[in-house]
Design a protein around this motif. Structure first.
Motif, PDB file in Angstrom:
ATOM      1  N   GLY A 238       0.824  -1.202   0.000  1.00  0.00           N
ATOM      2  CA  GLY A 238       0.000   0.000   0.000  1.00  0.00           C
ATOM      3  C   GLY A 238       0.854   1.246   0.000  1.00  0.00           C
ATOM      4  O   GLY A 238       2.048   1.203   0.343  1.00  0.00           O
ATOM      5  N   ASN A 239       0.263   2.350  -0.381  1.00  0.00           N
ATOM      6  CA  ASN A 239       0.982   3.616  -0.398  1.00  0.00           C
ATOM      7  C   ASN A 239       1.192   4.127   1.027  1.00  0.00           C
ATOM      8  O   ASN A 239       0.529   3.651   1.961  1.00  0.00           O
ATOM      9  CB  ASN A 239       0.202   4.637  -1.224  1.00  0.00           C
ATOM     10  CG  ASN A 239       0.283   4.338  -2.713  1.00  0.00           C
ATOM     11  OD1 ASN A 239       1.345   3.981  -3.229  1.00  0.00           O
ATOM     12  ND2 ASN A 239      -0.834   4.470  -3.409  1.00  0.00           N
ATOM     13  N   PRO A 240       2.093   5.077   1.210  1.00  0.00           N
ATOM     14  CA  PRO A 240       2.319   5.621   2.555  1.00  0.00           C
ATOM     15  C   PRO A 240       1.038   6.178   3.161  1.00  0.00           C
ATOM     16  O   PRO A 240       0.195   6.754   2.472  1.00  0.00           O
ATOM     17  CB  PRO A 240       3.346   6.737   2.311  1.00  0.00           C
ATOM     18  CG  PRO A 240       4.057   6.326   1.068  1.00  0.00           C
ATOM     19  CD  PRO A 240       3.031   5.645   0.218  1.00  0.00           C
ATOM     20  N   GLY A 241       0.895   5.974   4.471  1.00  0.00           N
ATOM     21  CA  GLY A 241      -0.235   6.538   5.186  1.00  0.00           C
ATOM     22  C   GLY A 241      -1.517   5.744   5.094  1.00  0.00           C
ATOM     23  O   GLY A 241      -2.581   6.246   5.460  1.00  0.00           O
ATOM     24  N   LEU A 372     -11.048  10.098   4.280  1.00  0.00           N
ATOM     25  CA  LEU A 372     -10.105  11.079   4.814  1.00  0.00           C
ATOM     26  C   LEU A 372     -10.832  12.086   5.710  1.00  0.00           C
ATOM     27  O   LEU A 372     -10.273  12.535   6.722  1.00  0.00           O
ATOM     28  CB  LEU A 372      -9.387  11.801   3.671  1.00  0.00           C
ATOM     29  CG  LEU A 372      -8.368  10.954   2.901  1.00  0.00           C
ATOM     30  CD1 LEU A 372      -7.844  11.718   1.689  1.00  0.00           C
ATOM     31  CD2 LEU A 372      -7.200  10.543   3.799  1.00  0.00           C
ATOM     32  N   CYS A 373     -12.070  12.422   5.358  1.00  0.00           N
ATOM     33  CA  CYS A 373     -12.873  13.288   6.231  1.00  0.00           C
ATOM     34  C   CYS A 373     -13.115  12.612   7.585  1.00  0.00           C
ATOM     35  O   CYS A 373     -13.036  13.243   8.645  1.00  0.00           O
ATOM     36  CB  CYS A 373     -14.204  13.616   5.571  1.00  0.00           C
ATOM     37  SG  CYS A 373     -14.100  14.805   4.203  1.00  0.00           S
ATOM     38  N   ASN A 412      -1.925   9.974   2.079  1.00  0.00           N
ATOM     39  CA  ASN A 412      -3.154   9.426   2.634  1.00  0.00           C
ATOM     40  C   ASN A 412      -3.457   9.985   4.028  1.00  0.00           C
ATOM     41  O   ASN A 412      -3.663  11.183   4.174  1.00  0.00           O
ATOM     42  CB  ASN A 412      -3.092   7.899   2.632  1.00  0.00           C
ATOM     43  CG  ASN A 412      -3.446   7.308   1.287  1.00  0.00           C
ATOM     44  OD1 ASN A 412      -4.607   7.236   0.921  1.00  0.00           O
ATOM     45  ND2 ASN A 412      -2.441   6.904   0.534  1.00  0.00           N
ATOM     46  N   ALA A 413      -3.443   9.108   5.060  1.00  0.00           N
ATOM     47  CA  ALA A 413      -3.764   9.563   6.412  1.00  0.00           C
ATOM     48  C   ALA A 413      -2.750  10.593   6.917  1.00  0.00           C
ATOM     49  O   ALA A 413      -3.073  11.427   7.760  1.00  0.00           O
ATOM     50  CB  ALA A 413      -3.827   8.372   7.361  1.00  0.00           C
ATOM     51  N   ASN A 418      -1.594  16.207   8.514  1.00  0.00           N
ATOM     52  CA  ASN A 418      -1.036  17.535   8.230  1.00  0.00           C
ATOM     53  C   ASN A 418      -2.139  18.585   8.154  1.00  0.00           C
ATOM     54  O   ASN A 418      -1.979  19.719   8.636  1.00  0.00           O
ATOM     55  CB  ASN A 418      -0.256  17.499   6.914  1.00  0.00           C
ATOM     56  CG  ASN A 418       1.015  16.680   7.018  1.00  0.00           C
ATOM     57  OD1 ASN A 418       1.530  16.456   8.112  1.00  0.00           O
ATOM     58  ND2 ASN A 418       1.525  16.218   5.888  1.00  0.00           N
ATOM     59  N   ALA A 419      -3.277  18.209   7.538  1.00  0.00           N
ATOM     60  CA  ALA A 419      -4.399  19.145   7.441  1.00  0.00           C
ATOM     61  C   ALA A 419      -4.951  19.470   8.824  1.00  0.00           C
ATOM     62  O   ALA A 419      -5.292  20.631   9.123  1.00  0.00           O
ATOM     63  CB  ALA A 419      -5.488  18.551   6.556  1.00  0.00           C
TER      64      ALA A 419
END
Length: 466
Positions: A238-241, A372-373, A412-413, A418-419
């Motif tokens: 899987g991709n990071p996060g 993500l929300c 991803n997460a 960061n947000a």
């Protein structure tokens, strides 16, 4: 095709004294002196007289070590000779000048002015002003450091630890490796924690299947029926996060409760924790890490980096050691290799032994904008913040826009984290500026603009999420 070196190394790792001595002899005869000295030293510490002799010769000649070490050579030769190994006794006599105790017919009285042969004390201890001896090995630091820095190109012995602080230069093994170890929380419910993870529905189904297989074998054993020991090692793709590390921690706890693991801890490593700076030391360092993981899970992040490189690469040595170790120890240890999809596929294709031993491949999909929300909302709840109703449209816009960008760069997460942190910074400025008493509620104006968080390049139109 397996080379003779790999075959002998694999046998030495899990074999007895004979197998280890054979590997050390092979390394010595092929001028792999660093590795030869390491394995002879292991055997020497266990009291093997022949290994003490060969290790002493390498120390004496400065092979496999930064500098020749006569004191260490004499120490090992003395131990070997005391065990009755005659080659060691002869070599000790040659170095110290002490002749063998042989019968003599010469009745000539000794000359009092003639100095006798050097003794061990003469070689190893330093005389004081009063003629006595103090327990200090003879050395000249300035001369040693000069030779180390200018003559041989090797660092001085005092600087060896700075090279690789995880290596115990006295004992000859990687006993001091600093590793990230996550211990299971006895009060934590791993199934509730797994259920609480956002998304990952296919993953949860796979773990339930694995758990059922373990429990099934346990019931057969209780019923007196034959059981099979299957390979339960994992590949996380899987991709990071996307939650790979978090799931590995939950996995350790679940497998402990299922009695597949005795401890359930998770040792988290990457390439740098397995690779050593000298040829042959990687196998020893990797084996030490594996031993620390027994009873739990060894999680190797970015595992594909072990297969990258050209020619003889230390990563190949680490992979060979891992495969041999888990083949010979099929219980009380789970290894998880994790990484991004394309490179992990290349890793599995590079070594047929990986696919057969790592049967469980779990895919971690990228999170959708709605997920993500939810992750952002969870960060708020976990940290005692509240989302005002007007923030949701702003969050959806933010994460939909984010999905136009390459996910490995986005995180991803991690991007959601960061947000969240940027939103808290915006809230802090607003509260302090307006002297607002509400320290919990995030509003529309606190949600950061995507332009301030953007990391990556636009996706192709085929990859855009609606």
């Amino acid at each position: 095709m397996t080379t003779e070196f790999e075959t002998l190394l694999s046998r030495a790792i899990v074999g007895d004294t004979k197998e280890r001595k054979a590997f050390a002899d092979y390394c010595r005869s092929n001028e792999r002196y660093i590795l030869a000295l390491e394995w002879y030293r292991r055997l020497a510490d266990a009291g093997d007289a022949e290994a003490q002799y060969h290790a002493a010769l390498l120390y004496h000649d400065g092979k496999g070590c930064p500098l020749a070490n006569t004191g260490k050579a004499i120490e090992l030769l003395t131990r070997s000779a005391q065990s009755g190994y005659q080659p060691a006794a002869r070599k000790l006599a040659e170095i110290t000048g002490v002749a063998h105790d042989e019968p003599s017919n010469d009745d000539t009285p000794p000359d009092p002015d003639q100095k006798g042969p050097l003794t061990f004390r003469d070689v190893a201890f330093k005389p004081t002003d009063d003629g006595s001896f103090c327990a200090e090995i003879v050395s000249n630091e300035d001369f040693t450091n000069y030779n180390a820095a200018y003559d041989t190109g090797y660092p001085a012995a005092a600087d060896q630890e700075a090279q690789d602080p995880s290596y115990d230069y006295d004992r000859g093994h990687y006993a001091n490796i600093a590793l990230t170890i996550h211990e299971p929380d006895a009060e934590d419910d791993p199934y509730a924690r797994l259920k609480g993870l956002i998304g990952l529905s296919d993953l949860k189904t796979q773990l339930e299947t694995i758990k059922a297989g373990i429990q099934f074998q346990a019931r057969r054993a209780d019923a007196g029926l034959a059981t099979t020991t299957s390979s339960n090692h994992f590949v996380f793709v899987g991709n990071p996060g996307t939650g790979k590390t978090e799931v590995a921690r939950v996995l350790g706890r679940i497998l402990k409760e299922s009695k597949l693991l005795s401890r359930g801890h998770v040792v988290e490593v990457d390439r740098s924790d397995l690779i050593a700076g000298w040829i042959g030391h990687t196998a020893l360092k990797t084996e030490a890490v594996l031993e620390r993981a027994i009873g739990g899970v060894l999680f190797i992040d970015e595992a594909y980096s072990l297969a990258q490189g050209s020619g003889y690469d230390f990563g190949d040595e680490a992979l060979t050691t891992i495969l041999k170790f888990i083949e010979d120890r099929r219980t009380d240890l789970i290894v998880v290799m994790a990484g991004i999809p394309t490179q992990m596929d290349a890793l599995l294709a590079s070594n047929p032994g990986l696919s057969s031993r790592f049967r469980h491949k779990i895919t971690f999909p990228d999170f959708s904008p709605d997920e993500l929300c939810q992750i952002f909302d969870k960060f708020c709840r976990d940290n005692d913040f509240i989302l005002h109703g007007d923030t949701w449209p702003a969050l959806r816009t933010l994460f939909r826009e984010a999905h136009k960008y390459i996910t490995p760069d986005l995180g991803n997460a991690r991007f959601a984290r960061n947000a969240f942190e940027a939103a808290i910074e915006n809230m802090a400025r607003r509260v302090i500026r307006n002297d607002d008493p509400d320290l919990k509620t995030l509003y529309f104006s606190d949600i950061p603009a995507f332009a301030d968080l953007k990391t990556g390049k636009p996706r192709s139109s085929a990859k855009l999420l609606v």
